[in-house]
Design a protein around this motif. Structure first.
Motif, PDB file in Angstrom:
ATOM      1  N   UNK A  42       0.877  -1.173   0.000  1.00  0.00           N
ATOM      2  CA  UNK A  42       0.000   0.000   0.000  1.00  0.00           C
ATOM      3  C   UNK A  42       0.910   1.217   0.000  1.00  0.00           C
ATOM      4  N   UNK A  43       0.822   2.015  -1.057  1.00  0.00           N
ATOM      5  CA  UNK A  43       1.712   3.151  -1.234  1.00  0.00           C
ATOM      6  C   UNK A  43       0.896   4.425  -1.425  1.00  0.00           C
ATOM      7  N   UNK A  44       1.171   5.459  -0.629  1.00  0.00           N
ATOM      8  CA  UNK A  44       0.460   6.722  -0.854  1.00  0.00           C
ATOM      9  C   UNK A  44       0.930   7.366  -2.152  1.00  0.00           C
ATOM     10  N   UNK A  45       0.031   8.084  -2.800  1.00  0.00           N
ATOM     11  CA  UNK A  45       0.379   8.767  -4.043  1.00  0.00           C
ATOM     12  C   UNK A  45      -0.479  10.011  -4.184  1.00  0.00           C
ATOM     13  N   UNK A  46      -0.161  10.825  -5.173  1.00  0.00           N
ATOM     14  CA  UNK A  46      -0.969  11.997  -5.509  1.00  0.00           C
ATOM     15  C   UNK A  46      -1.338  11.874  -6.980  1.00  0.00           C
ATOM     16  N   UNK A  47      -2.620  11.946  -7.270  1.00  0.00           N
ATOM     17  CA  UNK A  47      -3.098  11.942  -8.646  1.00  0.00           C
ATOM     18  C   UNK A  47      -3.269  13.384  -9.084  1.00  0.00           C
ATOM     19  N   UNK A  48      -2.525  13.787 -10.097  1.00  0.00           N
ATOM     20  CA  UNK A  48      -2.598  15.142 -10.638  1.00  0.00           C
ATOM     21  C   UNK A  48      -3.266  15.052 -11.998  1.00  0.00           C
ATOM     22  N   UNK A  49      -4.301  15.835 -12.183  1.00  0.00           N
ATOM     23  CA  UNK A  49      -5.074  15.801 -13.417  1.00  0.00           C
ATOM     24  C   UNK A  49      -5.419  17.228 -13.819  1.00  0.00           C
TER      25      UNK A  49
END
Length: 126
Positions: A42-49
């Motif tokens: 489980x890895x945190x991430x940031x979705x940029x759109x």
């Protein structure tokens, strides 16, 4: 020193992409793994759109040589876990990325019309 046990199996990494709280996602994944006998990352991430961004997670499943599985079984586990994450994180969409395809699931109003429009592949230069 003894020699290690070495085992191989065909690779089949599968990743769930979903927005939501990292800590809540860890709890959901922990319960799922305890329920079915599985191990995930489980890895945190940031979705940029376009027009914004959102915190989220990536959940990884692999074909672990100690307990090898068929690719269809790994993908089925990923889908079941993604549904649990969707419910627990109160999300309306997620994607599941496999080695040869990515599948997007959405319950948002308006996405049905958008998804039925044909993609102009020339816009990507392919």
């Amino acid at each position: 020193m003894t020699n290690p046990v070495i085992s191989k199996c065909p690779s089949h990494p599968v990743t769930i992409h979903i927005a939501g709280d990292y800590h809540a996602a860890r709890g959901i994944c922990r319960k799922f793994c305890d329920d079915v006998g599985l191990c995930v990352t489980v890895t945190p991430t940031v979705y940029i759109y376009t027009g914004g961004q959102e915190e989220g997670i990536r959940v990884g499943l692999i074909n672990y040589p100690r307990f090898p599985k068929m690719p269809t079984a790994i993908e089925a586990y990923a889908l079941e876990l993604a549904y649990r994450l969707r419910d627990g994180l109160h999300q309306e969409s997620f994607s599941i990325e496999a080695p040869d395809h990515t599948t997007w699931y959405s319950w948002r109003e308006g996405d049905l019309q958008e998804s039925t429009q044909k993609l102009d592949v020339d816009q990507f230069g392919t």
